[in-house]
Design an enzyme around this catalytic site. Structure first.
Site, short mmCIF file in Angstrom:
data_model
loop_
_atom_site.label_atom_id
_atom_site.label_comp_id
_atom_site.label_asym_id
_atom_site.label_seq_id
_atom_site.Cartn_x
_atom_site.Cartn_y
_atom_site.Cartn_z
N CYS A 4 0.83 -1.21 0.00
CA CYS A 4 0.00 0.00 0.00
C CYS A 4 0.87 1.26 0.00
CB CYS A 4 -0.92 0.01 1.23
SG CYS A 4 -1.94 1.49 1.26
N GLY A 35 -3.05 -6.39 -11.45
CA GLY A 35 -2.84 -5.09 -12.08
C GLY A 35 -3.47 -4.97 -13.44
N ASP A 36 -4.52 -4.12 -13.52
CA ASP A 36 -5.11 -3.73 -14.80
C ASP A 36 -5.89 -4.85 -15.49
OD1 ASP A 36 -3.87 -1.33 -14.26
OD2 ASP A 36 -2.22 -1.64 -15.66
C1 LIG Z 1 -9.84 1.82 -3.37
C2 LIG Z 1 -8.68 0.87 -3.28
C3 LIG Z 1 -8.33 0.35 -2.06
C4 LIG Z 1 -7.24 -0.53 -1.96
N1 LIG Z 1 -6.95 -1.07 -0.75
C5 LIG Z 1 -5.97 -2.02 -0.65
C6 LIG Z 1 -5.74 -2.71 0.57
O1 LIG Z 1 -6.44 -2.51 1.58
N2 LIG Z 1 -4.72 -3.60 0.58
C7 LIG Z 1 -3.95 -3.87 -0.51
O2 LIG Z 1 -3.03 -4.70 -0.45
N3 LIG Z 1 -4.16 -3.25 -1.69
C8 LIG Z 1 -5.16 -2.35 -1.78
N4 LIG Z 1 -5.44 -1.78 -2.99
C9 LIG Z 1 -4.70 -2.22 -4.19
C10 LIG Z 1 -5.43 -3.37 -4.89
O3 LIG Z 1 -5.50 -4.51 -4.08
C11 LIG Z 1 -4.73 -3.74 -6.22
O4 LIG Z 1 -3.42 -4.15 -5.92
C12 LIG Z 1 -4.67 -2.57 -7.20
O5 LIG Z 1 -5.90 -1.89 -7.26
C13 LIG Z 1 -4.27 -3.04 -8.60
O6 LIG Z 1 -5.19 -3.96 -9.08
P1 LIG Z 1 -6.35 -3.56 -10.14
O7 LIG Z 1 -5.67 -2.95 -11.33
O8 LIG Z 1 -7.02 -4.86 -10.46
O9 LIG Z 1 -7.24 -2.58 -9.44
C14 LIG Z 1 -6.49 -0.88 -3.11
C15 LIG Z 1 -6.85 -0.34 -4.34
C16 LIG Z 1 -7.93 0.51 -4.44
C17 LIG Z 1 -8.31 1.05 -5.80
#
Ligand SMILES: Cc1cc2nc3c(=O)[nH]c(=O)nc-3n(C[C@H](O)[C@H](O)[C@H](O)COP(=O)(O)O)c2cc1C
Length: 329
Positions: A105, A206-207
């Site tokens: 994070c 990711g994405d």
């Molecule tokens: C609103 C939001 C909250 C997130 N909270 C966390 C979290 O609590 N823990 C974590 O490891 N990643 C968190 N992430 C990251 C996501 O788990 C993920 O790694 C990131 O969004 C990339 O994946 P995606 O492209 O499928 O969204 C968060 C992302 C978003 C958008």
């Protein structure tokens, strides 16, 4: 169903498609919505260890798991190995199927205290945390990382060594750096390189916003599982589509308006239950989901404009009728 190919300790999900941990989103109601539409595995929102140990109401709620919910990884964020180990033990006792350590994070709220992606700049501490957590639990242990602090400091080779040495069962890689936050594209080649160089179970992230994306990620990187975050918000059906593509089946029909309406109301009612009947708070919490459910539909802009009037179940129905009623839903 095809063999999932994803295994985390004793946990073998029905398919390798995983709902990402998302603070403010992946609570019990949203996990249920995604699971019922095909997610093989879900993560909780990140739970700050201090909040958990001090018995904060928010943390207690975050770790609420439903009996028979299916495999759930409970994610912790913190920087003190002793406290992380204690928190992990509490999660095991609460019924989590495995514990996930957040080392990804980038939010300052988290990194200022030395947790989340800050651990990628202190790999010795990350190793201490993983060792302490591993020793405190008998369930699976996973780690979620970004690729490094900055693009000129990618630390995934070190992460692979540390994860192998400390008994981590699987690593989720979101291949952006801490500095990148959500900018640019996730560099899937980094997932492929990680997978080539170690024998760990890898969940790519990711994405991914469609079944095609998920299949491409699997083919290109050799990852064992695919995690979906933003692509599932407002579109929990992505998991059924991913599972069908993985099994070589025809894509399921996209939800029609009736199904979308049903899902919105079901999701809202689950949030109300989760909040012990507090419709007003549920309405506030639900608005972000609502705006994603109706995205791209005629009338969506109007719904977004009226969002602040969503204060109860009744007002939710009134606001979304702008999108649904003319169709007789
Ligand atoms: C609103 C939001 C909250 C997130 N909270 C966390 C979290 O609590 N823990 C974590 O490891 N990643 C968190 N992430 C990251 C996501 O788990 C993920 O790694 C990131 O969004 C990339 O994946 P995606 O492209 O499928 O969204 C968060 C992302 C978003 C958008």
């Amino acid at each position: 169903m095809a063999d999932s190919g994803l295994r985390i300790g004793a946990v073998v999900p029905g398919n390798p498609f995983v709902l990402a941990p998302m603070d403010g989103y992946t609570d019990l109601p949203f996990r249920r919505i995604c699971r019922d539409r095909g997610a093989g595995l879900c993560f909780t929102e990140m739970i700050p260890v201090m909040a958990l140990i001090h018995g904060a109401k928010s943390a207690a709620r975050h770790l609420r798991l439903e009996k028979g919910e299916g495999p759930v990884g409970a994610q912790i964020a913190g920087h003190d190995p002793v406290l992380m180990a204690r928190a992990a033990r509490m999660l095991q006792e609460s019924g989590a199927d495995f514990v996930d350590v957040n080392a990804g994070c980038p939010s300052r709220r988290v990194t200022n205290g030395g947790a989340g992606a800050a651990l990628l700049s202190d790999l010795a501490l990350l190793a201490d945390i993983l060792r302490a957590v591993r020793a405190s639990i008998s369930i699976g242990l996973t780690l979620k990382v970004r690729s490094g602090p900055t693009t000129d400091r990618i630390v995934l080779d070190d992460v692979a060594r540390i994860a192998s040495d400390t008994g981590v069962d699987a690593v989720t890689i979101h291949p952006r750096t801490r500095a990148q936050r959500f900018g640019g594209r996730a560099d899937w080649e980094l997932i492929a390189r990680f997978k080539e160089r170690c024998r760990l179970t890898v969940i790519g992230n990711g994405d991914v916003t469609s079944a095609d994306d998920g299949m491409r990620m699997m083919r290109r990187t050799g990852c064992d599982g695919v995690m979906v975050g933003r692509g599932a918000v407002g579109n929990p059906w992505i998991f059924g589509e991913l599972a069908a593509a993985y099994e070589g089946k025809a894509a399921p029909k996209r939800p029609n308006r009736a199904e979308l309406y049903r899902t919105i109301m079901e999701h809202f009612d689950l949030v109300v239950d989760y909040l012990d009947g507090d419709e007003r708070t549920a309405a506030r919490v639900f608005r972000k989901h609502l705006s994603r459910y109706v995205r791209g539909m005629p009338g969506a802009v109007q719904v977004r404009r009226c969002m602040c009037r969503v204060l109860s179940r009744e007002s939710l129905v009134r606001v979304i009728s702008q999108v649904f009623v003319e169709e007789g839903v």
